[in-house]
Design a protein around this motif. Sequence first.
Motif, PDB file in Angstrom:
ATOM      1  N   LYS A   1       0.828  -1.209   0.000  1.00 37.73           N
ATOM      2  CA  LYS A   1       0.000   0.000   0.000  1.00 37.73           C
ATOM      3  C   LYS A   1       0.861   1.258   0.000  1.00 37.73           C
ATOM      4  O   LYS A   1       0.552   2.232  -0.695  1.00 37.73           O
ATOM      5  CB  LYS A   1      -0.907  -0.007   1.228  1.00 37.73           C
ATOM      6  N   THR A   2       1.953   1.230   0.768  1.00 39.43           N
ATOM      7  CA  THR A   2       2.822   2.407   0.875  1.00 39.43           C
ATOM      8  C   THR A   2       3.364   2.821  -0.485  1.00 39.43           C
ATOM      9  O   THR A   2       3.401   4.009  -0.825  1.00 39.43           O
ATOM     10  CB  THR A   2       3.989   2.119   1.841  1.00 39.43           C
ATOM     11  N   PHE A   3       3.779   1.830  -1.281  1.00 43.34           N
ATOM     12  CA  PHE A   3       4.359   2.131  -2.594  1.00 43.34           C
ATOM     13  C   PHE A   3       3.320   2.029  -3.721  1.00 43.34           C
ATOM     14  O   PHE A   3       3.684   2.069  -4.898  1.00 43.34           O
ATOM     15  CB  PHE A   3       5.534   1.192  -2.867  1.00 43.34           C
TER      16      PHE A   3
ATOM     17  N   LYS B   1      -4.139  -2.138  -4.963  1.00 42.27           N
ATOM     18  CA  LYS B   1      -5.158  -1.520  -4.105  1.00 42.27           C
ATOM     19  C   LYS B   1      -6.383  -2.423  -4.027  1.00 42.27           C
ATOM     20  O   LYS B   1      -6.587  -3.296  -4.873  1.00 42.27           O
ATOM     21  CB  LYS B   1      -5.539  -0.142  -4.630  1.00 42.27           C
ATOM     22  N   GLY B   2      -7.167  -2.186  -2.976  1.00 40.53           N
ATOM     23  CA  GLY B   2      -8.382  -2.958  -2.789  1.00 40.53           C
ATOM     24  C   GLY B   2      -8.123  -4.441  -2.607  1.00 40.53           C
ATOM     25  O   GLY B   2      -7.217  -4.863  -1.887  1.00 40.53           O
ATOM     26  N   LYS B   3      -8.929  -5.246  -3.294  1.00 37.67           N
ATOM     27  CA  LYS B   3      -8.847  -6.698  -3.189  1.00 37.67           C
ATOM     28  C   LYS B   3      -7.503  -7.237  -3.688  1.00 37.67           C
ATOM     29  O   LYS B   3      -7.036  -8.284  -3.242  1.00 37.67           O
ATOM     30  CB  LYS B   3      -9.990  -7.317  -4.006  1.00 37.67           C
ATOM     31  N   GLU B   4      -6.853  -6.496  -4.590  1.00 40.74           N
ATOM     32  CA  GLU B   4      -5.573  -6.939  -5.138  1.00 40.74           C
ATOM     33  C   GLU B   4      -4.506  -7.058  -4.048  1.00 40.74           C
ATOM     34  O   GLU B   4      -3.631  -7.916  -4.127  1.00 40.74           O
ATOM     35  CB  GLU B   4      -5.093  -5.958  -6.206  1.00 40.74           C
ATOM     36  N   VAL B   5      -4.584  -6.185  -3.037  1.00 43.10           N
ATOM     37  CA  VAL B   5      -3.600  -6.226  -1.951  1.00 43.10           C
ATOM     38  C   VAL B   5      -3.687  -7.552  -1.206  1.00 43.10           C
ATOM     39  O   VAL B   5      -2.671  -8.223  -0.973  1.00 43.10           O
ATOM     40  CB  VAL B   5      -3.802  -5.049  -0.971  1.00 43.10           C
TER      41      VAL B   5
ATOM     42  N   ARG C   1      -2.396 -10.407  -3.271  1.00 37.81           N
ATOM     43  CA  ARG C   1      -0.931 -10.381  -3.353  1.00 37.81           C
ATOM     44  C   ARG C   1      -0.309 -10.868  -2.047  1.00 37.81           C
ATOM     45  O   ARG C   1       0.685 -11.592  -2.053  1.00 37.81           O
ATOM     46  CB  ARG C   1      -0.466  -8.968  -3.663  1.00 37.81           C
ATOM     47  N   VAL C   2      -0.911 -10.488  -0.927  1.00 38.19           N
ATOM     48  CA  VAL C   2      -0.415 -10.937   0.380  1.00 38.19           C
ATOM     49  C   VAL C   2      -0.527 -12.454   0.488  1.00 38.19           C
ATOM     50  O   VAL C   2       0.413 -13.122   0.943  1.00 38.19           O
ATOM     51  CB  VAL C   2      -1.203 -10.254   1.522  1.00 38.19           C
ATOM     52  N   GLN C   3      -1.640 -12.998   0.058  1.00 37.33           N
ATOM     53  CA  GLN C   3      -1.836 -14.452   0.135  1.00 37.33           C
ATOM     54  C   GLN C   3      -0.832 -15.190  -0.755  1.00 37.33           C
ATOM     55  O   GLN C   3      -0.314 -16.246  -0.382  1.00 37.33           O
ATOM     56  CB  GLN C   3      -3.272 -14.798  -0.253  1.00 37.33           C
ATOM     57  N   GLU C   4      -0.556 -14.635  -1.921  1.00 33.87           N
ATOM     58  CA  GLU C   4       0.449 -15.239  -2.805  1.00 33.87           C
ATOM     59  C   GLU C   4       1.833 -15.227  -2.156  1.00 33.87           C
ATOM     60  O   GLU C   4       2.567 -16.215  -2.234  1.00 33.87           O
ATOM     61  CB  GLU C   4       0.491 -14.470  -4.130  1.00 33.87           C
TER      62      GLU C   4
END
Length: 346
Positions: free
Chosen positions: A121-123, A127-131, A134-137
Amino acid sequence: MANKDNTLISIQNLKVHYPIGGFFDRKIVKAVDGVSLDIQRGETLGLVGESGCGKSSLGKAILRLIDLTSGKILYNDLNLAALSPSQMREQRKHLQMIFQDPYASLNPRMTVGQIIGEPIKTFKLAKGKEVEERVQELMETVGLSRRFIKRYPHEFSGGQRQRIGIARALAVNPEFIVADEPISALDVSIQAQIMNLLEKLQAERNLTYLFISHDLRAVRHLSDRVAVMYLGKIVELAQAKEIYEEPLHPYSQALISAVPVPDPEIEKKRERIILKGDVPSPINPPRGCHFHTRCPFAIQECKLHVPKLVEVKPRHHVACIRISSEHPYIRENAEKNRGAIGLNGS
């Protein structure tokens, strides 16, 4: 020191000096005292040395996590030391760190999803559901189940917490990672898993590591090259296999002799080199060669001259005035020059 065309990080005469004490008794701790070093793309450079030699300070200085006294840090020819805080912030997505303590480096009030997602999010990488996706991956990449995403750090083991720290470092797709004693706080059974994970990630993502550790076996396993540090200075730099099989600097020889060999017959015959005396204080390091107060081969000139890190064999650099390309073996040199007046009985 290395192939300049393939250099990712070039450290030039880097110094990190800490002021301590009050106004009337102010002293300077010379944690890093003029280090020059190149780190190649895709390699793992191991950094070893006794506690207090300046390893962690060097790693943090490269990432500008602590203030520099002087010197340059070139990342893709960009001098990080000259950047403003806002300019440096933009570079942080390329340069990340894995910390020694996997619990202290994680915010206990944040869930795993928040910890790993924060740099994304900082960089503004998603955004949104994509975050969350990406975290789960990233969690799966480092060997954690997706279902742990809402758990807090205290609910994990030490090895799992270090995997969270690794996932956080990977979140911004960095090119260079400083791994500062990443396995020292873990059980021996978990250390191998984390080392294998770091190797796997490097191969998959073409990462470059500075691997800082006092565990010489781990450094040998992971590193392409090894730099040996003593009292703020690099005293030897060579390919990992060569420095373990044939260390040239007397300090490196003492360190390597302490690494146990799993063969009891070889271990029984092996010579263990015990250094006399304690490591001098970085507040008031010895003049000349910093190692001369403990070196069994020191002569009077060692007290007078600061040795430069020079190439004495192909891709093998040593900082010692008694070692040269013509005479790379200090024990033989000492035996040939027994008439010299020594500082420590040599």
